[in-house]
Motif scaffolding. Structure first.
Motif, short mmCIF file in Angstrom:
data_model
loop_
_atom_site.label_atom_id
_atom_site.label_comp_id
_atom_site.label_asym_id
_atom_site.label_seq_id
_atom_site.Cartn_x
_atom_site.Cartn_y
_atom_site.Cartn_z
N LEU A 22 2.56 4.98 -0.47
CA LEU A 22 1.05 5.03 0.08
C LEU A 22 0.27 3.64 -0.16
CD1 LEU A 22 0.12 8.41 -1.42
CD2 LEU A 22 0.28 7.84 0.86
N LEU A 23 0.46 2.54 -1.35
CA LEU A 23 0.04 1.41 -1.45
C LEU A 23 0.24 0.58 -0.54
CD1 LEU A 23 -0.03 1.47 -5.40
CD2 LEU A 23 -1.97 1.64 -3.84
N ASP A 27 -4.79 -0.39 -0.02
CA ASP A 27 -5.08 -0.16 -1.66
C ASP A 27 -5.66 1.45 -1.58
OD1 ASP A 27 -4.38 -1.84 -3.52
OD2 ASP A 27 -5.89 -3.32 -2.89
N HIS A 28 -5.45 2.16 -2.47
CA HIS A 28 -5.95 3.28 -2.79
C HIS A 28 -6.64 3.11 -4.15
CE1 HIS A 28 -3.28 4.57 0.37
NE2 HIS A 28 -3.97 5.68 0.39
N SER A 29 -7.47 3.99 -4.76
CA SER A 29 -8.08 4.13 -5.99
C SER A 29 -7.15 5.15 -6.69
CB SER A 29 -9.55 4.78 -6.09
OG SER A 29 -9.39 6.22 -5.39
N ARG A 30 -7.23 5.15 -7.89
CA ARG A 30 -6.32 6.00 -8.75
C ARG A 30 -6.53 7.45 -8.41
NH1 ARG A 30 -3.34 5.69 -13.90
NH2 ARG A 30 -3.01 7.56 -14.64
N GLY A 58 0.36 -3.79 -11.85
CA GLY A 58 -0.65 -4.36 -11.08
C GLY A 58 -0.33 -3.95 -9.65
N ALA A 59 0.18 -3.09 -9.22
CA ALA A 59 0.30 -2.60 -7.98
C ALA A 59 -0.99 -1.75 -7.43
CB ALA A 59 1.71 -1.75 -7.82
#
Length: 163
Positions: A22-23, A27-30, A58-59
């Motif tokens: 997905l990343l 970028d995605h939030s947690r 850091g991903a």
């Protein structure tokens, strides 16, 4: 008893691999990643462990997500209040929100650009037109003081469009 531990490791690895996929796309939030992993039936403890690992490597970073998201939304002409609300919906708060903020002059310039894009450079003809423009800016997430300053026409003409 080693067998359940092995299954937990496998579950963590599966959640980690899914989150990494997905990343790679964006970028995605947690919180987004946790929700998407839950939708894909990854157990919560495994997903949390995988997300902790991604963050440590850091991903995944809510700060980076907030900066990129805010930059994209500002480029589309949205104001800081709306962007902040959207980031909160994505689960970003605190440190991430501070990095997605605009200086007052930047907000003024962005709002003036949006006014010019939508209404041209002509001043509002009457109170009704001024209210329409104010609503437009506020719905896009600009501070009411910035809207009033731009539409009042007072102050420094370089900072305010004088609409």
């Amino acid at each position: 008893m080693t067998e359940p531990e092995g299954r937990d490791d496998e579950a963590v690895e599966a959640a980690y691999a899914q989150a990494l996929k997905l990343l790679v796309r964006r970028d995605h939030s947690r919180r987004e990643l946790a929700r998407k992993l839950a939708e894909r039936d990854h157990p919560r403890p495994a997903a949390d462990a995988a997300l902790d690992r991604l963050e440590a490597e850091g991903a995944q970073s809510d700060r980076r997500f907030a900066e990129e998201y805010a930059r994209a939304r500002f480029a589309k002409g949205f104001g800081p209040r709306r962007v902040e609300a959207e980031l909160r919906e994505h689960g970003v708060d605190g440190e991430g929100l501070r990095h997605a903020a605009l200086e007052r002059d930047e907000e003024r310039r962005l709002a003036a650009d949006q006014l010019a894009k939508r209404f041209g450079h002509t001043p509002p003809a009457d109170v009704r037109e001024r209210a329409k423009r104010t609503r437009y800016l506020q719905q896009r997430g600009f501070d009411p003081e910035v809207c009033a300053g731009l539409l009042r026409g007072g102050g420094n003409p370089e900072d305010e469009a004088g609409f």
